[in-house]
Motif scaffolding. Structure first.
Motif, PDB file in Angstrom:
ATOM      1  N   THR A 122      13.352   0.512  -3.048  1.00 40.10           N
ATOM      2  CA  THR A 122      12.870   0.923  -1.965  1.00 40.10           C
ATOM      3  C   THR A 122      13.230   2.189  -1.659  1.00 40.10           C
ATOM      4  O   THR A 122      14.131   2.884  -2.199  1.00 40.10           O
ATOM      5  N   LYS A 123      12.388   2.598  -0.746  1.00 39.16           N
ATOM      6  CA  LYS A 123      12.185   3.755  -0.024  1.00 39.16           C
ATOM      7  C   LYS A 123      13.161   3.757   0.958  1.00 39.16           C
ATOM      8  O   LYS A 123      13.055   2.801   2.640  1.00 39.16           O
ATOM      9  N   ALA A 124      13.978   4.395   0.971  1.00 36.15           N
ATOM     10  CA  ALA A 124      15.415   3.706   1.694  1.00 36.15           C
ATOM     11  C   ALA A 124      14.985   4.283   3.432  1.00 36.15           C
ATOM     12  O   ALA A 124      15.777   3.675   3.808  1.00 36.15           O
ATOM     13  N   GLU A 125      14.372   5.109   3.519  1.00 37.74           N
ATOM     14  CA  GLU A 125      14.317   5.247   4.789  1.00 37.74           C
ATOM     15  C   GLU A 125      13.259   4.509   5.502  1.00 37.74           C
ATOM     16  O   GLU A 125      13.015   4.468   6.586  1.00 37.74           O
ATOM     17  N   TYR A 126      12.729   3.422   5.041  1.00 42.33           N
ATOM     18  CA  TYR A 126      11.406   2.520   5.117  1.00 42.33           C
ATOM     19  C   TYR A 126      12.171   1.250   5.334  1.00 42.33           C
ATOM     20  O   TYR A 126      11.983   0.368   5.914  1.00 42.33           O
ATOM     21  N   CYS A 127      13.027   1.282   4.147  1.00 43.14           N
ATOM     22  CA  CYS A 127      13.736  -0.556   3.978  1.00 43.14           C
ATOM     23  C   CYS A 127      14.957  -0.036   3.218  1.00 43.14           C
ATOM     24  O   CYS A 127      14.725  -0.030   2.171  1.00 43.14           O
ATOM     25  N   ILE A 128      15.138  -1.539   2.889  1.00 41.67           N
ATOM     26  CA  ILE A 128      16.692  -1.954   1.756  1.00 41.67           C
ATOM     27  C   ILE A 128      16.835  -2.546   1.745  1.00 41.67           C
ATOM     28  O   ILE A 128      16.169  -4.183   1.951  1.00 41.67           O
ATOM     29  N   TYR A 129      17.373  -3.161   0.674  1.00 42.25           N
ATOM     30  CA  TYR A 129      17.271  -4.418   0.106  1.00 42.25           C
ATOM     31  C   TYR A 129      18.632  -5.365   0.302  1.00 42.25           C
ATOM     32  O   TYR A 129      19.643  -4.336  -0.439  1.00 42.25           O
ATOM     33  N   ASP A 130      18.750  -6.132   0.691  1.00 44.26           N
ATOM     34  CA  ASP A 130      20.528  -6.611   0.834  1.00 44.26           C
ATOM     35  C   ASP A 130      20.909  -7.760  -0.522  1.00 44.26           C
ATOM     36  O   ASP A 130      19.676  -8.993  -0.414  1.00 44.26           O
ATOM     37  N   GLU A 131      21.605  -7.498  -1.409  1.00 43.56           N
ATOM     38  CA  GLU A 131      21.863  -8.193  -2.987  1.00 43.56           C
ATOM     39  C   GLU A 131      22.465  -9.892  -2.040  1.00 43.56           C
ATOM     40  O   GLU A 131      21.746 -10.824  -2.752  1.00 43.56           O
ATOM     41  N   PRO A 132      23.065  -9.484  -1.527  1.00 44.23           N
ATOM     42  CA  PRO A 132      24.061 -11.285  -1.261  1.00 44.23           C
ATOM     43  C   PRO A 132      22.618 -12.124  -0.626  1.00 44.23           C
ATOM     44  O   PRO A 132      22.977 -13.335  -0.736  1.00 44.23           O
ATOM     45  N   CYS A 133      22.429 -11.543   0.277  1.00 46.28           N
ATOM     46  CA  CYS A 133      21.495 -12.347   1.006  1.00 46.28           C
ATOM     47  C   CYS A 133      19.723 -12.875   0.312  1.00 46.28           C
ATOM     48  O   CYS A 133      18.804 -13.547   0.716  1.00 46.28           O
ATOM     49  N   LYS A 143       1.455  -1.171   0.343  1.00 46.08           N
ATOM     50  CA  LYS A 143      -0.566  -0.346   0.305  1.00 46.08           C
ATOM     51  C   LYS A 143       0.821   1.358  -0.105  1.00 46.08           C
ATOM     52  O   LYS A 143       0.599   2.337  -0.574  1.00 46.08           O
ATOM     53  N   TYR A 144       2.071   1.337   0.956  1.00 48.78           N
ATOM     54  CA  TYR A 144       3.003   2.254   1.029  1.00 48.78           C
ATOM     55  C   TYR A 144       3.871   2.616   0.068  1.00 48.78           C
ATOM     56  O   TYR A 144       4.998   3.238   0.196  1.00 48.78           O
ATOM     57  N   ALA A 145       3.664   1.324  -0.386  1.00 47.26           N
ATOM     58  CA  ALA A 145       4.656   1.212  -2.138  1.00 47.26           C
ATOM     59  C   ALA A 145       6.495   1.640  -1.557  1.00 47.26           C
ATOM     60  O   ALA A 145       8.184   2.370  -1.724  1.00 47.26           O
ATOM     61  N   VAL A 146       6.690   1.072   0.049  1.00 50.87           N
ATOM     62  CA  VAL A 146       8.305   1.118   0.363  1.00 50.87           C
ATOM     63  C   VAL A 146       9.001  -0.215  -0.514  1.00 50.87           C
ATOM     64  O   VAL A 146      10.511   0.077  -0.044  1.00 50.87           O
ATOM     65  N   ARG A 147       8.944  -0.962  -1.268  1.00 44.79           N
ATOM     66  CA  ARG A 147       9.427  -2.195  -1.989  1.00 44.79           C
ATOM     67  C   ARG A 147       8.459  -2.311  -2.493  1.00 44.79           C
ATOM     68  O   ARG A 147       7.431  -3.061  -2.909  1.00 44.79           O
ATOM     69  N   PRO A 148       9.177  -2.873  -4.269  1.00 38.94           N
ATOM     70  CA  PRO A 148       8.825  -3.556  -5.149  1.00 38.94           C
ATOM     71  C   PRO A 148       8.601  -5.158  -4.457  1.00 38.94           C
ATOM     72  O   PRO A 148       8.702  -6.054  -3.883  1.00 38.94           O
TER      73      PRO A 148
END
Length: 352
Positions: free
Chosen positions: A313-324, A298-303
């Protein structure tokens, strides 16, 4: 032990001493995970009983009175004894000393932890716990004499090396523990520097290993109270203490301070009061993994998980860890969810 004292005084002293010794025994048991929990409860009983003994000896009946009456209150047919805070107010009157502040630190803290398990706070409040006991012995001696003191029955009052659990790290994943930590920090910041640094408020010490003494009669451990030292001796101790400092090593930690989805769900659900909803004739948490998924959509913080660009992502709310290949969430995301989900209209909009 209490021969010659009035019966009520005698019984109160014995209860106080037994509770204090049991508190120390509880704290020092190696297998006990949450040491300070049981210790604080038992020491609260010890202090309350000690004050009752003092009041009984002075001819003061430590019972609550009925409103606008000289009669005492009763609960289940028994007199309603003064609780610890009332005893503190009566004993110290207007005196705002370190011993009083130490006791008053534990009264609300006991209420916060009595039915919970927070072993992470053991290390953080170790110094206050030590003074809680030493002050008890000091007042016991002052009011009833040296023969009642506990120190002859104890070596080190509390074990010297409490659990090294990192409280600040644990706070990240527990809203309830954060409330306790906030109380501790707020209380300490509200008292004067003189009291905060007093050994009667928080007892702190460091040990220096020395060569074995040639005399077989020498005590293996000797204690020198700082406030009894000369200025020259204090200066030497402070210079030594300046050398005995913990060495801090900085390590690189990926995604430090972020949260996995499970931690987010738990934090938000607790903040909402652990409200339950009925779904398909079953009780479920109001905020669960399904609710969380609906929120980040709903708040579109990540794909979406099938996105070709998971890093958007919206970095203030969510980040993506590529290796994991995982998403991690921030404290701001938790705060936003608590705010949004506290609004029933906003919550219901997730399911429209």
């Amino acid at each position: 032990m209490s021969r010659g004292l009035p019966f009520q005084v005698k019984m109160s002293i014995e209860k106080a001493i037994d509770s204090a010794l049991l508190a120390v025994e509880t704290y020092n048991k190696p297998a006990t995970k949450f040491k300070s929990g049981g210790y604080i409860v038992l020491m609260t009983i010890a202090w309350t009983s000690l004050f009752h003994a003092i009041f009984f000896r002075k001819g003061i009946k430590p019972y609550y009175r009925q409103k606008n009456s000289s009669k005492f209150k009763k609960v289940d047919g028994e007199y309603w004894y003064w609780e610890l805070q009332t005893c503190v107010d009566e004993y110290f009157k207007t005196e705002n000393c370190a011993i009083r502040k130490n006791i008053e630190f534990f009264i609300p803290l006991r209420n916060k932890i009595e039915h919970k398990s927070f072993p992470e706070i053991d290390t953080d409040i170790f110094a206050e716990c030590q003074s809680f006991l030493l002050n008890f012995d000091k007042i016991l001696e002052k009011e009833f004499g040296e023969r009642y003191c506990l120190r002859e029955s104890l070596s080190f009052s509390l074990q010297m090396f409490p659990s090294p659990s990192n409280m600040r790290a644990a706070v990240v994943n527990s809203a309830k523990l954060k409330n306790v930590k906030d109380f501790i920090d707020t209380y300490r910041s509200a008292i004067s520097t003189d009291i905060l640094q007093s050994g009667e408020y928080a007892f702190k010490a460091f040990l220096i290993q020395v060569a074995n003494h040639s005399s077989a009669d020498a005590m293996p451990i000797q204690f020198y109270p700082f406030d009894k030292m000369s200025d020259a001796e204090k200066d030497k101790v402070q210079r030594i203490a300046a050398l005995v400092k913990e060495k801090h090593i900085t390590y690189s930690v990926a995604n430090k301070g972020t949260l996995k989805p499970g931690a987010v769900v738990r934090r938000v659900q607790e903040a909402l009061g652990n409200v339950k909803l009925t779904k398909n004739n079953k009780l479920i948490d109001k905020f669960n993994f399904d609710t969380h998924t609906r929120c980040w959509k709903k708040y579109a913080v990540r794909p979406d998980s099938k996105s070709e660009h998971p890093e958007r992502t919206k970095a203030e709310y969510c980040i993506y860890d590529e290796p994991c290949e995982q998403y991690f969430y921030t404290e701001k995301w938790v705060e936003l969810l608590i705010e949004k989900m506290s609004d029933e209209t906003e919550f219901n909009s997730l399911f429209n």
